[in-house]
Design a protein around this motif. Sequence first.
Motif, PDB file in Angstrom:
ATOM      1  N   VAL A  79       0.838  -1.185   0.000  1.00 42.28           N
ATOM      2  CA  VAL A  79       0.000   0.000   0.000  1.00 42.28           C
ATOM      3  C   VAL A  79       0.880   1.245   0.000  1.00 42.28           C
ATOM      4  CG1 VAL A  79      -2.054   0.984   1.074  1.00 42.28           C
ATOM      5  CG2 VAL A  79      -1.351  -1.310   1.703  1.00 42.28           C
ATOM      6  N   ARG A  80       0.455   2.255  -0.737  1.00 46.05           N
ATOM      7  CA  ARG A  80       1.139   3.545  -0.620  1.00 46.05           C
ATOM      8  C   ARG A  80       0.121   4.659  -0.401  1.00 46.05           C
ATOM      9  NH1 ARG A  80       4.892   5.727  -5.280  1.00 46.05           N
ATOM     10  NH2 ARG A  80       6.139   3.969  -4.563  1.00 46.05           N
ATOM     11  N   LEU A  81       0.558   5.616   0.400  1.00 47.40           N
ATOM     12  CA  LEU A  81      -0.325   6.720   0.785  1.00 47.40           C
ATOM     13  C   LEU A  81       0.263   8.033   0.292  1.00 47.40           C
ATOM     14  CD1 LEU A  81      -2.835   7.559   2.563  1.00 47.40           C
ATOM     15  CD2 LEU A  81      -1.190   7.980   4.387  1.00 47.40           C
ATOM     16  N   LEU A  82      -0.576   8.824  -0.366  1.00 44.41           N
ATOM     17  CA  LEU A  82      -0.181  10.160  -0.803  1.00 44.41           C
ATOM     18  C   LEU A  82      -1.022  11.168  -0.044  1.00 44.41           C
ATOM     19  CD1 LEU A  82      -0.409   9.345  -4.576  1.00 44.41           C
ATOM     20  CD2 LEU A  82       1.717   9.987  -3.482  1.00 44.41           C
ATOM     21  N   VAL A  83      -0.387  12.299   0.244  1.00 41.90           N
ATOM     22  CA  VAL A  83      -1.118  13.372   0.891  1.00 41.90           C
ATOM     23  C   VAL A  83      -1.373  14.450  -0.164  1.00 41.90           C
ATOM     24  CG1 VAL A  83       0.977  14.580   1.642  1.00 41.90           C
ATOM     25  CG2 VAL A  83      -1.102  14.803   2.984  1.00 41.90           C
ATOM     26  N   THR A  84      -2.401  15.261   0.023  1.00 39.19           N
ATOM     27  CA  THR A  84      -2.632  16.412  -0.861  1.00 39.19           C
ATOM     28  C   THR A  84      -2.862  17.626   0.034  1.00 39.19           C
ATOM     29  OG1 THR A  84      -5.049  16.457  -0.875  1.00 39.19           O
ATOM     30  CG2 THR A  84      -4.008  14.899  -2.371  1.00 39.19           C
ATOM     31  N   ASN A  85      -2.807  18.842  -0.531  1.00 40.51           N
ATOM     32  CA  ASN A  85      -3.202  19.997   0.281  1.00 40.51           C
ATOM     33  C   ASN A  85      -4.652  20.400  -0.012  1.00 40.51           C
ATOM     34  OD1 ASN A  85      -2.997  21.356  -2.129  1.00 40.51           O
ATOM     35  ND2 ASN A  85      -1.002  22.266  -1.668  1.00 40.51           N
ATOM     36  N   LEU A  86      -5.397  19.462  -0.631  1.00 39.70           N
ATOM     37  CA  LEU A  86      -6.808  19.689  -0.927  1.00 39.70           C
ATOM     38  C   LEU A  86      -7.657  19.248   0.263  1.00 39.70           C
ATOM     39  CD1 LEU A  86      -6.716  18.096  -4.474  1.00 39.70           C
ATOM     40  CD2 LEU A  86      -6.977  20.537  -3.998  1.00 39.70           C
ATOM     41  N   THR A  87      -8.856  19.811   0.336  1.00 44.74           N
ATOM     42  CA  THR A  87      -9.780  19.374   1.381  1.00 44.74           C
ATOM     43  C   THR A  87     -10.991  18.723   0.721  1.00 44.74           C
ATOM     44  OG1 THR A  87     -11.024  21.421   1.355  1.00 44.74           O
ATOM     45  CG2 THR A  87      -9.141  21.321   2.853  1.00 44.74           C
ATOM     46  N   GLU A  88     -11.822  18.136   1.543  1.00 46.96           N
ATOM     47  CA  GLU A  88     -13.023  17.471   1.038  1.00 46.96           C
ATOM     48  C   GLU A  88     -13.857  18.453   0.208  1.00 46.96           C
ATOM     49  OE1 GLU A  88     -15.514  15.801   4.082  1.00 46.96           O
ATOM     50  OE2 GLU A  88     -16.593  14.561   2.633  1.00 46.96           O
ATOM     51  N   LYS A  89     -13.913  19.715   0.674  1.00 42.51           N
ATOM     52  CA  LYS A  89     -14.705  20.737  -0.025  1.00 42.51           C
ATOM     53  C   LYS A  89     -14.186  20.981  -1.439  1.00 42.51           C
ATOM     54  CE  LYS A  89     -16.479  23.500   3.769  1.00 42.51           C
ATOM     55  NZ  LYS A  89     -15.644  24.035   4.841  1.00 42.51           N
ATOM     56  N   ASP A  90     -12.852  20.885  -1.625  1.00 42.67           N
ATOM     57  CA  ASP A  90     -12.269  21.090  -2.954  1.00 42.67           C
ATOM     58  C   ASP A  90     -12.596  19.922  -3.884  1.00 42.67           C
ATOM     59  OD1 ASP A  90     -10.887  23.361  -1.961  1.00 42.67           O
ATOM     60  OD2 ASP A  90      -9.261  22.074  -1.215  1.00 42.67           O
ATOM     61  N   VAL A  91     -12.575  18.740  -3.309  1.00 39.17           N
ATOM     62  CA  VAL A  91     -12.622  17.529  -4.135  1.00 39.17           C
ATOM     63  C   VAL A  91     -14.046  17.058  -4.408  1.00 39.17           C
ATOM     64  CG1 VAL A  91     -11.948  15.080  -4.198  1.00 39.17           C
ATOM     65  CG2 VAL A  91     -10.306  16.815  -3.429  1.00 39.17           C
ATOM     66  N   LYS A  92     -14.886  17.153  -3.408  1.00 36.62           N
ATOM     67  CA  LYS A  92     -16.247  16.605  -3.505  1.00 36.62           C
ATOM     68  C   LYS A  92     -17.005  17.058  -4.769  1.00 36.62           C
ATOM     69  CE  LYS A  92     -18.995  13.829  -1.390  1.00 36.62           C
ATOM     70  NZ  LYS A  92     -18.819  12.604  -0.669  1.00 36.62           N
ATOM     71  N   PRO A  93     -16.998  18.366  -5.110  1.00 39.12           N
ATOM     72  CA  PRO A  93     -17.773  18.781  -6.288  1.00 39.12           C
ATOM     73  C   PRO A  93     -17.259  18.173  -7.598  1.00 39.12           C
ATOM     74  CG  PRO A  93     -17.066  20.693  -4.991  1.00 39.12           C
ATOM     75  CD  PRO A  93     -16.355  19.511  -4.443  1.00 39.12           C
ATOM     76  N   ARG A  94     -15.990  17.714  -7.600  1.00 40.00           N
ATOM     77  CA  ARG A  94     -15.413  17.199  -8.857  1.00 40.00           C
ATOM     78  C   ARG A  94     -15.174  15.696  -8.790  1.00 40.00           C
ATOM     79  NH1 ARG A  94     -11.288  21.892 -10.772  1.00 40.00           N
ATOM     80  NH2 ARG A  94     -12.171  23.578  -9.566  1.00 40.00           N
ATOM     81  N   ILE A  95     -15.710  15.070  -7.771  1.00 45.60           N
ATOM     82  CA  ILE A  95     -15.338  13.668  -7.527  1.00 45.60           C
ATOM     83  C   ILE A  95     -15.703  12.737  -8.683  1.00 45.60           C
ATOM     84  CG2 ILE A  95     -17.433  13.078  -6.191  1.00 45.60           C
ATOM     85  CD1 ILE A  95     -14.080  11.901  -4.999  1.00 45.60           C
ATOM     86  N   GLU A  96     -16.872  12.959  -9.301  1.00 44.45           N
ATOM     87  CA  GLU A  96     -17.300  12.072 -10.396  1.00 44.45           C
ATOM     88  C   GLU A  96     -16.253  12.087 -11.515  1.00 44.45           C
ATOM     89  OE1 GLU A  96     -20.195  10.310 -10.727  1.00 44.45           O
ATOM     90  OE2 GLU A  96     -21.185  10.961  -8.864  1.00 44.45           O
TER      91      GLU A  96
END
Lengths: 486, 137
Positions: free
Chosen positions: A105-122
């Motif tokens: 397993v590998r884990l990456l971090v981002t400086n994005l938050t759920e609010k940034d990502v959720k609207p574009r998740i699809e």
Amino acid sequence: MPSYWRDFLEQIDDYRWMINTDYKQGMRVPGLLYADANMLDQIGEEHSPEQVANVAFLPGIVGKSMAMPDIHWGYGFPIGGVAATRVTDGVVSPGGVGFDINCGVRLLVTNLTEKDVKPRIEGIIYQLFVNIPSGVGSKGRITLKGNQINKVLRNGARWAVEEGYGEKEDLEFAEENGCLKQADPDQVSEKAKKRGVPQLGTLGSGNHFLEIQVVDEIYDHLAAKAFGIEQTGQVLLLIHTGSRGLGYQVCDDYLKTMGKAVRDYGIEIPDRQLACAPVKSPEGQAYLAAMNCAANYAWANRQCITHWTRQTFSNVFGQSARELGLRLVYDVAHNIAKIEDHELDGKKVSLCVHRKGATRAFPAGHPEIPAAYQNIGQPVLVPGDMGRYSYLAVGTEKAMEETFGSTCHGAGRVLSRSAAKRELSAADIADELYRKGVTFKVASKSSLVEEASQAYKDVAEVINVAERAGISRKVLKARPIGVIKG
Amino acid sequence: MSEFEIIDHTADVGIIARGESVEEVFINAARGMFSLIIDLDTVVESTSQEITVDAPDQEELLITWLNELLYLFDAENLIFSRFEITYLGQEHLKGIVYGEEVDPDRHNLKSDVKAATYHMIRLQKQDGFSAHIILDI
């Protein structure tokens, strides 16, 4: 399943249960299960305690034949099994690594938050699914010509970075820097290479996945900060895959070699899948050199997938991966055998540590972990199922003392794949994921059902037992908001 | 009596293959294994492949045969639905298998069988023959 092993079970404390050597004639060391009383009932319904006892037959095994709290019934070794053998007179067993060598397993971090990502998740999920080949029989986008595969096998993640799949810093944040050095491509069969060439850079199927996660709860802020995680709501990416057909073929090839070695060296084992050879024998050395190649392939695989994940995010957000803070936290192997130095009865000894569905969990100060994490400990990545959550933990001194620096690797199944198919429906699971706010794309309906939450133990129980037993410490919990699966 | 039966195993999948002869057990084990990968009735027999495998005994021969077929699936993209054994000794097997190349438009691949394992492998003679095999999936 006979449960008479329970008569030979000695409770050490709330989380440790010993299977004494008189359970089965031929056990060289006791077995040790890490579990709470509830888990023990579940474990008892399977053959896994028997498998823990069988592993204790391996020549040169030291300490105990151990099972982490996510133990379940495997083949040969239990899944969740840890066994260390002396390099001087012990054996190495391909069954103690498994077919999917360096599944990890590998884990990456981002400086994005759920609010940034959720609207574009699809869109993100759709593009990830397009950019990262997944599913049964999937072929990769990388063309390896001539002997290039040998470079992958020798250099692992470093090959990928040199080819432009990633950043140099990535290598700093992988177990073994993404490359085991004693790798000899001449010990890998042409058949294995033939399977490996078209599959490099593929996710595969079954329980392999890529998840977009959101930090839900932080238990250790200092450690989280060291890993680049500042707050709840921050978006993480988790990639789970291994060495694909190349690893399966290496394992199969060497099971045959070891089957013969067992007869030639007069080794007695209770199950053919535990076939092995002395670490120092030509067979043992050849296996390790080939296994290291397969491990390197897996690191290259996860590195290529990391690259396409970064590209995808970069496309969607119109910013570079660097600007998005897409940094590698760590990469762990959870099916592997490693030559490591450990302290045994006050002396430093060289051991071959088999981790079959177990994660290395080295403590702060260990020379094998990145400089940036020296005061914190090695990150331990423990994925749960796609409907619940995963954990990030760190290794401890206790793990070093007791489990050769190892802890759990995941949730562990409770329902077989066919039982999951009988009892659950794809439509219900899709509904449930939708309700939980998880966007997903799977290559096949059956993998949606087989990998449903209900088919797995609650990973929280597993990680808590590991924590209470002291073999790893929780840092944070993250829940999925997007999943792609083979 | 069914030719093969898929049995529950928590993390993996088991097959019990049965037959009047050991050859039939080998054939039914292969059918059982491919039935996990694809619906056998969607496979057209448009190509065939000769198989030769060796092993020190019949149990290992059975696993070697299954893994050779998985190799052809994984490396050559071939799926099979009919299996013939032309010679079966204690240490040697020859066979011909029939099937076709995977066509993503027509074929729905169900699971990726990683390998047939040696875990508790046993060929038994009782009411005919049977074998119990655990697959890593």
